[in-house]
Design a protein around this motif. Structure first.
Motif, PDB file in Angstrom:
ATOM      1  N   UNK A 145     -22.439  -2.248  33.089  1.00 26.11           N
ATOM      2  CA  UNK A 145     -21.595  -1.756  31.995  1.00 26.11           C
ATOM      3  C   UNK A 145     -20.989  -0.398  32.349  1.00 26.11           C
ATOM      4  N   UNK A 146     -21.808   0.481  32.956  1.00 28.02           N
ATOM      5  CA  UNK A 146     -21.308   1.809  33.362  1.00 28.02           C
ATOM      6  C   UNK A 146     -20.242   1.660  34.443  1.00 28.02           C
ATOM      7  N   UNK A 147     -20.514   0.763  35.417  1.00 32.61           N
ATOM      8  CA  UNK A 147     -19.542   0.533  36.497  1.00 32.61           C
ATOM      9  C   UNK A 147     -18.212   0.022  35.933  1.00 32.61           C
ATOM     10  N   UNK A 148     -18.306  -0.946  35.009  1.00 32.16           N
ATOM     11  CA  UNK A 148     -17.080  -1.479  34.392  1.00 32.16           C
ATOM     12  C   UNK A 148     -16.348  -0.394  33.600  1.00 32.16           C
ATOM     13  N   UNK A 149     -17.112   0.463  32.931  1.00 34.65           N
ATOM     14  CA  UNK A 149     -16.491   1.552  32.169  1.00 34.65           C
ATOM     15  C   UNK A 149     -15.758   2.518  33.110  1.00 34.65           C
ATOM     16  N   UNK A 150     -16.383   2.814  34.265  1.00 37.53           N
ATOM     17  CA  UNK A 150     -15.751   3.707  35.246  1.00 37.53           C
ATOM     18  C   UNK A 150     -14.486   3.062  35.809  1.00 37.53           C
ATOM     19  N   UNK A 151     -14.592   1.756  36.162  1.00 33.40           N
ATOM     20  CA  UNK A 151     -13.416   1.042  36.676  1.00 33.40           C
ATOM     21  C   UNK A 151     -12.301   1.032  35.635  1.00 33.40           C
ATOM     22  N   UNK A 152     -12.679   0.771  34.385  1.00 34.77           N
ATOM     23  CA  UNK A 152     -11.709   0.774  33.286  1.00 34.77           C
ATOM     24  C   UNK A 152     -11.049   2.137  33.148  1.00 34.77           C
ATOM     25  N   UNK A 153     -11.872   3.206  33.287  1.00 41.69           N
ATOM     26  CA  UNK A 153     -11.330   4.562  33.196  1.00 41.69           C
ATOM     27  C   UNK A 153     -10.295   4.808  34.297  1.00 41.69           C
ATOM     28  N   UNK A 154     -10.622   4.368  35.535  1.00 40.26           N
ATOM     29  CA  UNK A 154      -9.684   4.583  36.635  1.00 40.26           C
ATOM     30  C   UNK A 154      -8.410   3.751  36.467  1.00 40.26           C
ATOM     31  N   UNK A 155      -8.552   2.534  35.919  1.00 40.79           N
ATOM     32  CA  UNK A 155      -7.364   1.720  35.630  1.00 40.79           C
ATOM     33  C   UNK A 155      -6.469   2.427  34.614  1.00 40.79           C
ATOM     34  N   UNK A 156      -7.104   2.928  33.545  1.00 37.15           N
ATOM     35  CA  UNK A 156      -6.335   3.639  32.518  1.00 37.15           C
ATOM     36  C   UNK A 156      -5.671   4.869  33.118  1.00 37.15           C
ATOM     37  N   UNK A 157      -6.437   5.605  33.943  1.00 35.54           N
ATOM     38  CA  UNK A 157      -5.896   6.802  34.588  1.00 35.54           C
ATOM     39  C   UNK A 157      -4.736   6.432  35.513  1.00 35.54           C
ATOM     40  N   UNK A 158      -4.913   5.349  36.306  1.00 37.68           N
ATOM     41  CA  UNK A 158      -3.868   4.923  37.232  1.00 37.68           C
ATOM     42  C   UNK A 158      -2.590   4.550  36.484  1.00 37.68           C
ATOM     43  N   UNK A 159      -2.725   3.724  35.430  1.00 29.73           N
ATOM     44  CA  UNK A 159      -1.538   3.300  34.681  1.00 29.73           C
ATOM     45  C   UNK A 159      -0.915   4.463  33.913  1.00 29.73           C
ATOM     46  N   UNK A 160      -1.750   5.382  33.436  1.00 30.85           N
ATOM     47  CA  UNK A 160      -1.216   6.558  32.742  1.00 30.85           C
ATOM     48  C   UNK A 160      -0.406   7.423  33.708  1.00 30.85           C
TER      49      UNK A 160
END
Length: 201
Positions: A145-160
């Motif tokens: 869950x933590x790994x997915x949250x980190x990946x999700x954060x980087x995806x959001x950061x990348x798209x932002x």
């Protein structure tokens, strides 16, 4: 054994009888809960226990159940004879009978108490093993869950950042267009018109 000592030394044994009864009830409730699932009182709280399903735990429970049944029957005889009857006057028959049932439970206890404890320790180890497996699964789930949250954060950061870059490019293009327009307007106002040129001639 405490009861036997109190009985033979003519001390009060009614409190010990009540303690034996309470301990037996708690032990049986706990054993049944581990066997089929159920609720037990632990530290003045109601705790739900799931039935043990792994092989080592089942084997320990099936070994403990007949041992406990005999232990319980012997002890029940003592409880039935002595509970609430401390002041009963003992004649020769009563003394003989009481000596007999006390001896039976003490002999069985001395022979089987350690074996029953060993079986219960095996059951405890089986429960601990299941608990450790559940903890390991929970930790793996938390790590995932933590790994997915980190990946999700980087995806959001990348798209932002990508959107920000696109916005910056659009803004730069708009500024360039505005600059060209302003330069064109400035040229129109500062350069002489054809009429002015003809007049000056």
């Amino acid at each position: 054994l405490e009861f036997e000592r109190a009985y033979h030394k003519s001390r009060r044994y009614d409190i010990i009888v009540l303690d034996i009864e309470k301990s037996m009830n708690e032990f049986e409730e706990t054993l049944n809960a581990f066997d089929v699932g159920g609720e037990v009182v632990f530290n003045n709280r109601l705790v739900t226990i799931a039935a043990i399903k792994n092989m080592a735990g089942r084997q320990a429970i099936e070994t403990a159940k007949p041992m406990w049944a005999i232990y319980k029957n012997y002890t029940a005889d003592v409880l039935n004879e002595f509970k609430g009857r401390e002041l009963v006057e003992e004649d020769l028959v009563t003394v003989f009978f009481r000596e007999s049932i006390v001896k039976d439970v003490v002999v069985y206890t001395m022979r089987n108490n350690v074996a029953l404890l060993d079986v219960m320790n095996e059951m405890t180890e089986a429960v601990e093993l299941v608990a450790e497996e559940k903890v390991d699964k929970l930790r793996a789930f938390q790590a995932t869950a933590i790994l997915l949250a980190v990946i999700n954060f980087f995806f959001i950061l990348f798209f932002s950042l990508r959107r920000l870059r696109i916005s910056d490019e659009a803004l730069s293009f708009s500024k360039a267009e505005m600059s060209v327009m302003l330069d064109t307007i400035c040229l129109l106002y500062t350069s002489p018109s054809p009429r002015d040129l003809s007049t000056s001639r």
